[in-house]
Structure formats: C-alpha cells, structure tokens
Design an enzyme around this catalytic site. Sequence first.
Site, PDB file in Angstrom:
ATOM      1  N   CYS A 115      -6.483  33.687 -22.828  1.00 23.59           N
ATOM      2  CA  CYS A 115      -7.677  33.817 -23.098  1.00 23.59           C
ATOM      3  C   CYS A 115      -7.441  33.077 -24.375  1.00 23.59           C
ATOM      4  CB  CYS A 115      -7.718  34.681 -23.455  1.00 23.59           C
ATOM      5  SG  CYS A 115     -10.287  35.115 -23.161  1.00 23.59           S
ATOM      6  N   GLN A 154      -5.762  28.606 -24.984  1.00 18.48           N
ATOM      7  CA  GLN A 154      -6.717  27.490 -25.636  1.00 18.48           C
ATOM      8  C   GLN A 154      -5.593  27.176 -26.508  1.00 18.48           C
ATOM      9  OE1 GLN A 154     -10.522  29.535 -26.759  1.00 18.48           O
ATOM     10  NE2 GLN A 154     -10.993  30.168 -24.338  1.00 18.48           N
ATOM     11  N   HIS A 175      -8.214  37.415 -17.680  1.00 18.49           N
ATOM     12  CA  HIS A 175      -7.079  39.228 -18.525  1.00 18.49           C
ATOM     13  C   HIS A 175      -6.741  39.088 -17.161  1.00 18.49           C
ATOM     14  CE1 HIS A 175      -8.513  39.073 -22.642  1.00 18.49           C
ATOM     15  NE2 HIS A 175      -9.816  38.783 -22.012  1.00 18.49           N
ATOM     16  N   GLU A 192      -4.088  41.560 -17.863  1.00 19.86           N
ATOM     17  CA  GLU A 192      -4.337  43.074 -17.473  1.00 19.86           C
ATOM     18  C   GLU A 192      -5.410  43.911 -17.503  1.00 19.86           C
ATOM     19  OE1 GLU A 192      -7.165  41.880 -20.804  1.00 19.86           O
ATOM     20  OE2 GLU A 192      -5.085  40.949 -20.284  1.00 19.86           O
TER      21      GLU A 192
END
Length: 361
Positions: free
Chosen positions: A254, A258, A338, A340
């Site tokens: 996430c 970046q 994500h 996870e």
Amino acid sequence: MRNVTLVLDDGTKFHGKSFGYEAPVAGEVVFNTAMMGYPESLTDPSYAGQLMTLTYPLVGNYGVPPFTIGDDKLATYMESDRIYASAIIVSDYSEQYSHWNAVESLGDWLKSEKVPGITGIDTRELTKVLREHGVMMGKILFDDEPNNVPTAEYEGVNYVAKVSCKEIIRYNEGENRKKVVLVDCGVKNNIIRCLIKRGVEVIRVPWNYDFNDMEFDGLFLANGPGDPDTCVEAVENIRKFLNNPVVRPCMGICMGNQLLSKAAGASIYKLKYGHRSHNQPVRMVGTNRCFVTSQNHGYAVDNRTLPAEWEPYFVNMNDGSNEGVRHKTNPWFSAQFHPEACSGPVDTEFLFDEFVKLLNK
C-alpha cells in the site's frame, strides 16, 4: 439519538442521527464497499483523518470483539491499538447485536473511543456524489449546536507521522531467525502476524528512522494514511537502501508500494475516489493470473514514470491503475493492495511466502 447533518465541501447535505460519540468532526469523506469487517477497518491507521462511509446498508449487527493482546504482543481481533478513522457513516445501524465473540455494541465502542457515528444516511446517494465529484472534505454537525463547526485539513498533512510508532519494537526475537526491518507508516497488525507466522524476527521502526546502519536481512515497507509526498525522510532512507552495494530483499504494501516507487524515481498521483473494498480485481502483469484483493488507498503510482529497471507487478482490472511494482533484477517488489487482508480475501497472501523465500536464498 441526536439529529446530525453531514455537510460536504460542495454544499451537499445529508441528515441523520448520531449513534456514536457526540462531537462534531471534519475530515475527508471516503467510501468503503466491503460487506463486513468494520472492527478491522476502523482500527486500520490508513483511515486516519477520514470520515468512513460504509456502502453495505446494515452495520453493527455482530457487535465488537474484546480488545485482547496475544502472545505475539499484538491485538488479537483489531488491526492497531485504537480506532483511527475520524467517524463512521452508515445507512442502518443495528442496535441489537449477536455474535459469539462480541462484548459490546458498535455504538458503545465508538463512544468509549470518542469517535462519532451517524446513521440514517442515504449512503448509496452519498457514494454516487463522491464517485461523480471525487472524495471531498466534509463535516458532521449537530443540529442543536449550529455554531460548533470543526475545521480539518487533509491535503499536505503528514498523517504517517501521526500514526507511526515512536520507538523501535521487536517481535518474535530469536538467534537464528532472519531479521526484517519494518518501516511503520501505520502498519496493520496482520502484516506483522503474517511475517511472524513465517518464522522471521520483525524490527518495527518509526517511519522516518534511518535503519540503514542496523543489522537486518530484509526490508518491509508498511501501509499508512495520507499523501506519500509528505514522507520525504522515509523515501530518502529507502533510496539509501536501494543504492547500497549489499542487495537485500524488500517488500512493500500500500503506502509501501508508493514509497518504494518514489525512492526508485517514480511519481504519485491522487485517485478520484480511491480503492476501499474487499473486491478489487488485480492481474499479475504478463500473465492471466487474476486475484480478488482487499484495498484501502487514495493515491497511486504513475506507471509512466517508473525507471527502465522497474516494471509494474500488478494492474487494477477496473481502472488500469498500478497495483504493485518490481525491480527487473533485484529482489524488490511491492503490492498496492493488502495481501494480509484482515478483513477481506486472502488470495494473495502467497506474497509473504515469496518475500521469505528471498530472505532464505
């Protein structure tokens, strides 16, 4: 329940009732299309400074689990130490809850955490407004306190600095374990759990900590809230890591995607209304492998600005935006989504396995 009004920056108003903490609040209004997982979403630090609209109409029916700490030093059922979203906006709040693991109602939890919650809002219409206009600032005002108007900033605020840990925290320490430095930009607990489960020691450091002189085997760049352009120090530290003649594996998630891309030389732009859901389809570039992913971000990497030695790793099947990058020769990669989950689908948890394989090479 007191009468409240949600006022958007463009003047649009939505009238509802308060079921959480009774205080006016301002922030960036965003929408999340997930059908469940409000305890995890509310405690995700990536929602700091935001008024979270849930598009699924019925919210609160399974209550809130207890806040307990496991042997791994992490909250068992939450993604951080508290609620980070500034408020929650729903269509129909269920005052009666039923679940084997619930200890209190969503409303009571919001009150104890001092977070406003409003119900009775036409969240479908609100979402349509946000999709057409793009995310915008908004205020939740109490109708019987017309002069109590909060102010809020979002653009240019370094929310990562607000949510990151302030000192080094170690998890799963052991002599023969691979050591992973995790740059905490607002990390979710399940990211740390996924690393611990794979037998590595995690050294969690503040977002702007220069980790380059530490002894470690790999680098992990965590998720976090807000604008990556405010995280100049983190980008400089990552760039030093990338330029080190000793090449070690790196994975980002996430915000980590970046920041890794910025350290490599790419630029970032703000999405019109972001990706916040459990059903974002992504494709692994160069293959027909597609995955359903959990996402929560408002910014994206501009693929056109990636240097020649880097390439997109995943692409969003809805809008074509970047969903991850990888280096063509070195063991560095990241995902905008994500893997996870927590909450959400676990289709891409194999990326943690890939990272640990690189550590063990």
